[in-house]
Design an enzyme around this catalytic site. Sequence first.
Site, mmCIF file in Angstrom:
data_model
loop_
_atom_site.group_PDB
_atom_site.id
_atom_site.type_symbol
_atom_site.label_atom_id
_atom_site.label_comp_id
_atom_site.label_asym_id
_atom_site.label_seq_id
_atom_site.Cartn_x
_atom_site.Cartn_y
_atom_site.Cartn_z
ATOM 1 N N SER A 188 88.281 22.787 11.798
ATOM 2 C CA SER A 188 87.526 23.876 12.439
ATOM 3 C C SER A 188 86.107 23.857 11.886
ATOM 4 O O SER A 188 85.858 23.297 10.802
ATOM 5 C CB SER A 188 88.188 25.209 12.077
ATOM 6 O OG SER A 188 87.368 26.290 12.447
ATOM 7 N N TYR B 276 91.414 31.386 5.759
ATOM 8 C CA TYR B 276 91.324 30.392 6.852
ATOM 9 C C TYR B 276 90.338 29.302 6.441
ATOM 10 O O TYR B 276 90.627 28.106 6.580
ATOM 11 C CB TYR B 276 90.890 31.077 8.146
ATOM 12 C CG TYR B 276 90.907 30.182 9.372
ATOM 13 C CD1 TYR B 276 92.093 29.600 9.825
ATOM 14 C CD2 TYR B 276 89.740 29.921 10.095
ATOM 15 C CE1 TYR B 276 92.112 28.787 10.956
ATOM 16 C CE2 TYR B 276 89.758 29.116 11.226
ATOM 17 C CZ TYR B 276 90.938 28.545 11.645
ATOM 18 O OH TYR B 276 90.950 27.742 12.767
HETATM 19 N N1 LIG Z 1 90.670 28.271 19.279
HETATM 20 C C1 LIG Z 1 89.676 28.103 18.426
HETATM 21 O O1 LIG Z 1 88.620 28.764 18.528
HETATM 22 C C2 LIG Z 1 89.776 27.074 17.326
HETATM 23 C C3 LIG Z 1 88.617 26.756 16.642
HETATM 24 C C4 LIG Z 1 88.690 25.840 15.595
HETATM 25 C C5 LIG Z 1 89.886 25.270 15.263
HETATM 26 N N2 LIG Z 1 91.012 25.597 15.949
HETATM 27 C C6 LIG Z 1 92.274 24.972 15.521
HETATM 28 O O2 LIG Z 1 92.885 24.358 16.626
HETATM 29 C C7 LIG Z 1 94.277 24.264 16.380
HETATM 30 C C8 LIG Z 1 95.021 24.675 17.644
HETATM 31 O O3 LIG Z 1 94.786 26.031 17.885
HETATM 32 P P1 LIG Z 1 94.539 26.650 19.336
HETATM 33 O O4 LIG Z 1 93.195 27.203 19.350
HETATM 34 O O5 LIG Z 1 94.972 25.693 20.376
HETATM 35 O O6 LIG Z 1 95.529 27.927 19.260
HETATM 36 P P2 LIG Z 1 96.953 28.243 19.912
HETATM 37 O O7 LIG Z 1 96.868 28.226 21.385
HETATM 38 O O8 LIG Z 1 97.398 29.494 19.233
HETATM 39 O O9 LIG Z 1 97.858 27.022 19.443
HETATM 40 C C9 LIG Z 1 98.451 26.950 18.178
HETATM 41 C C10 LIG Z 1 99.638 26.018 18.256
HETATM 42 O O10 LIG Z 1 100.238 25.916 16.967
HETATM 43 C C11 LIG Z 1 101.646 26.065 17.115
HETATM 44 N N3 LIG Z 1 102.287 26.570 15.926
HETATM 45 C C12 LIG Z 1 102.120 27.784 15.332
HETATM 46 N N4 LIG Z 1 102.931 27.876 14.269
HETATM 47 C C13 LIG Z 1 103.618 26.703 14.186
HETATM 48 C C14 LIG Z 1 104.609 26.195 13.308
HETATM 49 N N5 LIG Z 1 105.028 26.906 12.248
HETATM 50 N N6 LIG Z 1 105.111 24.954 13.537
HETATM 51 C C15 LIG Z 1 104.678 24.231 14.590
HETATM 52 N N7 LIG Z 1 103.741 24.650 15.455
HETATM 53 C C16 LIG Z 1 103.232 25.881 15.249
HETATM 54 C C17 LIG Z 1 101.802 27.022 18.285
HETATM 55 O O11 LIG Z 1 103.065 26.840 18.903
HETATM 56 P P3 LIG Z 1 104.392 27.716 18.634
HETATM 57 O O12 LIG Z 1 103.961 29.130 18.422
HETATM 58 O O13 LIG Z 1 105.161 27.484 19.896
HETATM 59 O O14 LIG Z 1 105.057 27.089 17.450
HETATM 60 C C18 LIG Z 1 100.716 26.514 19.216
HETATM 61 O O15 LIG Z 1 101.197 25.433 19.965
HETATM 62 C C19 LIG Z 1 94.561 25.108 15.152
HETATM 63 O O16 LIG Z 1 94.719 24.262 14.023
HETATM 64 C C20 LIG Z 1 93.303 25.951 15.009
HETATM 65 O O17 LIG Z 1 93.067 26.330 13.677
HETATM 66 C C21 LIG Z 1 90.980 26.467 16.989
#
Ligand SMILES: NC(=O)c1ccc[n+]([C@@H]2O[C@H](COP(=O)([O-])OP(=O)(O)OC[C@H]3O[C@@H](n4cnc5c(N)ncnc54)[C@H](OP(=O)(O)O)[C@@H]3O)[C@@H](O)[C@H]2O)c1
Length: 257
Positions: free
Chosen positions: A153, A166
Site C-alpha cells: 500500500s 496498518y
Molecule cells: N482498497 C484500497 O484502497 C487499498 C489501498 C492499498 C492497498 N490495498 C491492499 O489491497 C489488498 C486487497 O484489498 P482490497 O482493497 O481489494 O479489499 P477487499 O475488497 O476488502 O479485499 C480483501 C480480500 O482479502 C480477503 N481476506 C480477508 N481476510 C482473509 C483471511 N483471513 N484469509 C484469506 N483472505 C482474507 C477477503 O476475502 P474473505 O473475506 O472472503 O476472506 C477479500 O478477498 C489488501 O492487502 C489491502 O491492504 C488496498
Amino acid sequence: MANPGNDPLDGTVALVTGASSGIGEQTAATLAELGADVVVAARRTDRLDALVERITGKGGRALAVAADVTDEAQAVAAVTQAVERFGRLDTVVANAGVMLLGQIEDADTTEWRRMIELNLLGAMYTAHAALPHLLTAAETGPRQVADLVVTSSVAGRQVRLGSGVYNASKHGIGAFAEALRMEVTQRQVRVSLIEPGAVETELASHNRPEVQERMKQRFAGMERLQADDIARTIAFVVTSPRHMAVNEVLIRPTRQQ
Ligand SMILES: NC(=O)c1ccc[n+]([C@@H]2O[C@H](COP(=O)([O-])OP(=O)(O)OC[C@H]3O[C@@H](n4cnc5c(N)ncnc54)[C@H](OP(=O)(O)O)[C@@H]3O)[C@@H](O)[C@H]2O)c1
C-alpha cells in the site's frame, strides 16, 4: 483467455489470495484473460465460486480454494491444492489484507492482531509455501521466470496519523519482500511490491463507523482508483520480459496528495 495458445500467460498457473472481492478478484480475472490457470483463495466461498464461473464462462480454467491464510496450514493447503490441480505454480499474488484504522492510544488490540496476522504473517506464510514451486517454475517453466507479487500500500511507504498498525503491517511486508527479492532474484523469481493509494473496494467497510466517516470526508470528491487499475498494473508486472523485474509500483489516484 482471449487468444488461446498465444496469450502471454498460457501454460502458467497463478494463485491469488484475497480473491473474493476487490483487487484480488479483478486480478484473478485479468490473469485468466491473459491465459493463466487461476486458483482463487479467500474465506467467502460463494464469492469465489461466482468468480470461477466468470472465468470458466470465458473459456478459462479456475479453482476456488477456501483458505484463511492467517492459519499457516490453510495457506500451505491453498498452495498444495493449486499444484495438485494444475501441476505447477508460476505466479502468486499475496493480496489478502485488512485495514483497520485508528489511534494507538486506547486501541482495541484485537484489530492489531487481525492486521498483523493477515497483512504480514498471512502474506509471509503464502510466500514461504509457494517459494519451492516458484523456484521450480522459474527453472523449468515455459517463461523461465516466476513471480511473487505482494499487495502492499502507499501505507507501506508513507506513515499517516491514525494508521500506525496498518502502516506497520505494510512497512513490514515491504521489508520481507525486499529481503526475499534479494534471496531469489538470481534464480529468476521476481518479487514485486504493489503500493496502491485509495482504491474503490470493500476494504474500508470493515472499520468502525466513526473511522469510515473520517475516510469518507478525506476522499470526498476524489476519483479513486478502480480494482481494474491495479489488476492491469499487476498484469504488466508479471508479463514483463524475463530480464526485467518491476520491483515496486506506487500508484495513487491522480488527485490523492
Ligand atoms: N482498497 C484500497 O484502497 C487499498 C489501498 C492499498 C492497498 N490495498 C491492499 O489491497 C489488498 C486487497 O484489498 P482490497 O482493497 O481489494 O479489499 P477487499 O475488497 O476488502 O479485499 C480483501 C480480500 O482479502 C480477503 N481476506 C480477508 N481476510 C482473509 C483471511 N483471513 N484469509 C484469506 N483472505 C482474507 C477477503 O476475502 P474473505 O473475506 O472472503 O476472506 C477479500 O478477498 C489488501 O492487502 C489491502 O491492504 C488496498
